[in-house]
Design a protein around this motif. Structure first.
Motif, PDB file in Angstrom:
ATOM      1  N   VAL A 168       0.834  -1.149  -0.056  1.00  0.00           N
ATOM      2  CA  VAL A 168      -0.004  -0.049  -0.056  1.00  0.00           C
ATOM      3  C   VAL A 168       0.819   1.185  -0.138  1.00  0.00           C
ATOM      4  CG1 VAL A 168      -1.697   1.084   1.266  1.00  0.00           C
ATOM      5  CG2 VAL A 168      -1.831  -1.209   1.193  1.00  0.00           C
ATOM      6  N   ASN A 172       0.344  10.530   0.679  1.00  0.00           N
ATOM      7  CA  ASN A 172       1.629  11.511   0.977  1.00  0.00           C
ATOM      8  C   ASN A 172       2.759  11.212   0.345  1.00  0.00           C
ATOM      9  OD1 ASN A 172       0.638  13.702   2.566  1.00  0.00           O
ATOM     10  ND2 ASN A 172       0.081  12.282   4.208  1.00  0.00           N
ATOM     11  N   ILE A 218      -6.521   5.929   2.163  1.00  0.00           N
ATOM     12  CA  ILE A 218      -5.211   5.784   2.448  1.00  0.00           C
ATOM     13  C   ILE A 218      -4.247   6.100   1.062  1.00  0.00           C
ATOM     14  CG2 ILE A 218      -3.097   4.469   3.100  1.00  0.00           C
ATOM     15  CD1 ILE A 218      -5.062   3.071   5.101  1.00  0.00           C
TER      16      ILE A 218
ATOM     17  N   ASP B 238       3.874   4.082   7.331  1.00  0.00           N
ATOM     18  CA  ASP B 238       4.179   3.160   6.093  1.00  0.00           C
ATOM     19  C   ASP B 238       3.645   1.646   6.327  1.00  0.00           C
ATOM     20  OD1 ASP B 238       4.599   5.338   4.391  1.00  0.00           O
ATOM     21  OD2 ASP B 238       6.673   5.094   4.484  1.00  0.00           O
ATOM     22  N   LEU B 239       4.065   1.404   7.414  1.00  0.00           N
ATOM     23  CA  LEU B 239       4.104  -0.349   7.631  1.00  0.00           C
ATOM     24  C   LEU B 239       2.748  -0.352   8.317  1.00  0.00           C
ATOM     25  CD1 LEU B 239       7.469  -1.242   9.607  1.00  0.00           C
ATOM     26  CD2 LEU B 239       6.850  -1.884   7.377  1.00  0.00           C
ATOM     27  N   ILE B 241      -0.157   0.893   7.309  1.00  0.00           N
ATOM     28  CA  ILE B 241      -1.044   1.123   6.199  1.00  0.00           C
ATOM     29  C   ILE B 241      -1.239  -0.223   5.262  1.00  0.00           C
ATOM     30  CG2 ILE B 241      -1.251   3.305   6.077  1.00  0.00           C
ATOM     31  CD1 ILE B 241       0.420   3.308   3.651  1.00  0.00           C
ATOM     32  N   GLN B 242       0.089  -1.161   5.747  1.00  0.00           N
ATOM     33  CA  GLN B 242       0.145  -2.302   4.831  1.00  0.00           C
ATOM     34  C   GLN B 242      -0.878  -3.438   5.434  1.00  0.00           C
ATOM     35  OE1 GLN B 242       1.789  -2.382   2.068  1.00  0.00           O
ATOM     36  NE2 GLN B 242       2.922  -0.167   2.650  1.00  0.00           N
ATOM     37  N   GLU B 244      -3.827  -5.701   6.751  1.00  0.00           N
ATOM     38  CA  GLU B 244      -5.220  -5.839   6.060  1.00  0.00           C
ATOM     39  C   GLU B 244      -6.216  -5.208   7.008  1.00  0.00           C
ATOM     40  OE1 GLU B 244      -5.555  -8.242   2.859  1.00  0.00           O
ATOM     41  OE2 GLU B 244      -3.376  -7.843   2.725  1.00  0.00           O
ATOM     42  N   LEU B 246      -8.045  -2.684   7.720  1.00  0.00           N
ATOM     43  CA  LEU B 246      -8.229  -1.627   8.628  1.00  0.00           C
ATOM     44  C   LEU B 246      -9.561  -1.190   8.742  1.00  0.00           C
ATOM     45  CD1 LEU B 246      -4.923   0.302   7.757  1.00  0.00           C
ATOM     46  CD2 LEU B 246      -5.544  -0.769   9.974  1.00  0.00           C
ATOM     47  N   VAL B 251      -8.435   3.943  10.015  1.00  0.00           N
ATOM     48  CA  VAL B 251      -7.829   4.687   8.548  1.00  0.00           C
ATOM     49  C   VAL B 251      -7.657   6.054   8.939  1.00  0.00           C
ATOM     50  CG1 VAL B 251      -8.540   5.294   6.253  1.00  0.00           C
ATOM     51  CG2 VAL B 251      -8.436   2.897   7.002  1.00  0.00           C
ATOM     52  N   VAL B 255      -4.184   8.228   8.731  1.00  0.00           N
ATOM     53  CA  VAL B 255      -4.236   9.431   7.839  1.00  0.00           C
ATOM     54  C   VAL B 255      -3.912  10.864   8.394  1.00  0.00           C
ATOM     55  CG1 VAL B 255      -5.475  10.729   6.126  1.00  0.00           C
ATOM     56  CG2 VAL B 255      -5.522   8.292   5.985  1.00  0.00           C
ATOM     57  N   ASP B 258      -0.259  10.595   9.323  1.00  0.00           N
ATOM     58  CA  ASP B 258       0.338  10.922   8.275  1.00  0.00           C
ATOM     59  C   ASP B 258       0.521  12.146   7.646  1.00  0.00           C
ATOM     60  OD1 ASP B 258       2.298   9.592   6.411  1.00  0.00           O
ATOM     61  OD2 ASP B 258       0.594   9.195   5.051  1.00  0.00           O
ATOM     62  N   ASP B 259      -0.774  12.762   7.753  1.00  0.00           N
ATOM     63  CA  ASP B 259      -0.875  14.280   7.078  1.00  0.00           C
ATOM     64  C   ASP B 259      -0.085  15.132   8.301  1.00  0.00           C
ATOM     65  OD1 ASP B 259      -2.077  13.336   5.157  1.00  0.00           O
ATOM     66  OD2 ASP B 259      -4.173  14.156   5.896  1.00  0.00           O
TER      67      ASP B 259
END
Lengths: 226, 423
Positions: A168, A172, A218, B238-239, B241-242, B244, B246, B251, B255, B258-259
């Motif tokens: 994924v 960003n 995402i 990054d990890l 969001i990998q 499954e 969620l 989410v 996010v 992350d933002d």
């Protein structure tokens, strides 16, 4: 692929290791200068990721040693310093790329792939994923041997997705990949959405399988069973 | 005006009243001395004449009167009888040689010799006062002129020799940059003031270089310290969001993290960039072709331009080659273009003009001029662009300042215009 990660931050080590090992890479870790020196002299690697500031030494000196050994390994500097002098000096010493921290793991992965491509095939190569064939030198894309005309950003996105396939990739990460430090706005997500939409449409028009999955909220996942 | 020239000028100006005053004094002294010596001489002669008269030495008297410089008259006025006073006067007597009236000093005395009274007048040509006056003025002008000449020559010589260490120091100061890590060589001099100046400048430069290095180190360390935890957060996201399955709530949380992380990253990068520019850490310069950078910048922000349906018009007379750091030039142009897009209106326009010595970028936007005082300040945000961090123009301005560019804003014809030219 055998990769050596020279990095002293444990949590970052774990993340990088976990991400890169998902693809079946073998990752070895050196947390300080002397361990790194030892590993460099003993083993051969395809790629070496070097942090510049290390306990008891500088990553720049390690690059000198790698080059002295005439190692074929590609070298990427991953540094938090983002100092221009280090960048220029590091690249002069023979490092192949410079990725300032913080970075997205997907960005690191795509840089490693690009570097290995350049190293192993002298740039003359094709990237083939099922029915998709990419000629990076010409920046051209073929699906079932039919040329697909992509814009520059669509092409960059496709290459990035393929480098991080079955992973994924966050919006960003994509924004930073396309706009770099100028990815200063959140509304560029709309642009990414549009580019991905167009990319997918163009691929599907040439009877390409629909690999691109939207992960709601995402980002995207380029899913393929090889 | 050079310091030396200025002091000389003051000296010269000061010497004028002194010269005038001394002229008057000269005049006074000379006339007085001449008068005194004449008086004495005349008195001596008068005594002699008196003596001749008493002895009745007519031959000598005749000789004296023949010389045309004496006159002896027998008088019989009883009221002067007792007067034996000797009077000195100035009188005009025709000078036959020059055929003009000339000033003479004259003694007039009454001499009583055996019941007869004589009036004796003896005169002598004296200095002509107007000629003396003229002479003194000529002399003063001559002195002033030679003083002027001498001061010019002295200036030239002194500034060449005596002030040389000072000028070397000046050049050193002009070219000194802490980022060079090098203290210039000062000229050795025996002049106390210059030695003191050089000494204090030398220690100041040492301190500046040391401060610069500490600051640079601090910037780098701060960067390192902040970037590393940011890198950890980013990689963990990054990890994450990998994984499954969620759910929507997870989410949303990821996010948001992350933002925020991305924004913090950019903020930190921008602040570090500002510090680096201020520290003048971008030293290497080369001739940068502006048009190429502008084109790549327009391509980079293509999506933003298309989204607002902005029409971009380019008027290129000639390519502008700026001598500056290429990385900074790229950031500079990107920031101006981004600014022109961000504060533009839908279906607005951006007009880019490149001449061989200037660039102008005009954009439509709000129909009132921007606040000049706040324009280049950090974290100044326009209310409708809450998405930006408000450092773009501050960075652009800082780049302009350190690269020797003039970066100006003007509101004309309802458009916001930014111009760039070399100082």
């Amino acid at each position: 692929m055998k990769i050596l990660l020279i990095e002293d931050e444990i949590e970052l080590q774990k993340s990088i290791k976990q991400y890169l090992e998902m693809e079946g890479n073998v990752l070895e870790i050196a947390s300080d200068y002397s361990k790194a020196e030892q590993k460099i002299s003993l083993y051969d690697y395809d790629c070496i990721l070097v942090d510049i500031t290390l306990p008891n030494g500088s990553g720049l000196d390690l690059i000198k040693e790698i080059k002295l050994k005439k190692s074929k390994a590609g070298v990427i500097i991953i540094s938090a310093k983002n100092s221009l002098d280090d960048k220029i000096y590091g690249l002069d010493l023979g490092a192949d790329d410079y990725l300032p921290k913080p970075f997205h793991l997907s960005e690191l992965n795509s840089r490693i792939k690009a570097l290995i491509r350049r190293k192993n095939f002298d740039g003359n190569l094709e990237i083939i994923v099922n029915e998709i064939k990419i000629l990076p030198n010409e920046r051209s894309v073929f699906v079932n041997d039919k040329n697909v005309i992509l814009t520059s950003k669509e092409y960059d996105l496709l290459l990035y997705f393929i480098a991080n396939k079955n992973r994924v990739v966050s919006k960003n990460a994509l924004a930073e990949h396309l706009w770099g430090d100028n990815a200063d706005r959140l509304d560029n997500f709309d642009f990414i959405y549009n580019h991905v939409k167009n990319l997918r449409k163009k691929l599907l028009e040439k009877k390409c399988e629909d690999y691109l999955q939207t992960i709601y909220g995402i980002g995207y996942n380029f899913k393929t069973q090889e | 005006m050079k310091l030396l020239a200025k002091t000389s000028l003051y000296y010269l100006l000061m010497s004028i009243p002194i010269l005038v005053l001394s002229g008057f004094v000269c005049y006074y002294v000379i006339t007085k001395e001449v008068k005194d010596s004449n008086n004495e001489l005349l008195l001596n002669r008068e005594i002699q004449v008196e003596d001749y008269l008493k002895k009745n030495d007519t031959i000598s008297l005749l000789l004296i009167t023949k010389s045309k410089e004496a006159q002896i008259k027998k008088i019989s006025h009883p009221f002067v009888k007792k007067e034996t006073k000797k009077i000195f006067t100035d009188t005009l007597i025709l000078d036959k040689a020059e055929n003009e009236m000339a000033i003479n000093r004259m003694i007039t005395s009454i001499v009583n010799v055996s019941n007869s009274t004589y009036q004796v007048k003896i005169w002598r040509s004296t200095l002509e006062y107007d000629e003396l006056f003229d002479g003194i003025i000529y002399l003063l002008i001559l002195i002033l002129g030679s003083l002027f000449l001498i001061s010019i020559m002295l200036n030239f010589w002194i500034s060449k020799k005596l002030w040389k260490p000072f000028y070397t120091t000046l050049t050193n100061l002009k070219t000194f940059r802490a980022s060079d890590n090098e203290i210039p060589e000062f000229e050795k001099t025996t002049i106390k003031e210059f030695t003191a100046l050089n000494k204090s400048l030398n220690s100041m430069m040492h301190k500046m270089i040391a401060d610069y290095n500490t600051q640079k180190k601090f910037t780098e360390n701060a960067s390192h310290e902040i970037q590393t935890p940011l890198a950890v957060i980013k990689s963990k996201v990054d990890l994450l969001i990998q994984s499954e399955n969620l759910n929507a709530n997870e989410v949303e949380l990821i996010v948001a993290i992350d933002d925020a992380c991305s924004k913090l990253t950019r903020l930190n990068k921008s602040l570090l960039l500002l510090t680096k520019i201020e520290n003048r850490q971008f030293i290497t310069t080369e001739k940068v072709a502006v048009e190429k950078i502008l084109d790549s910048s327009l391509l980079l922000f293509e999506d933003y331009i298309n989204e607002k349906k902005i029409s971009v018009i380019k008027n290129i007379e000639a390519d502008y080659l700026i001598n500056m750091n290429p990385d900074l030039c790229l950031i500079f142009i990107n920031n101006i273009i981004q600014n022109a897009i961000r504060h533009n209106v839908v279906e607005g326009s951006i007009i880019i003009s490149i001449k061989s010595n200037a660039i102008a970028i005009e954009n439509t936007g709000i129909s009132e001029p921007l606040n000049m005082a706040l324009l280049f300040k950090r974290f100044q945000k326009n209310s409708n662009s809450h998405l930006s961090i408000g450092l773009g123009l501050a960075i652009a301005n800082e780049i302009a300042v350190t690269s020797g560019l003039i970066f100006k804003y003007k509101f004309i014809n309802n458009k916001h215009r930014f111009t760039v030219r070399v100082k």
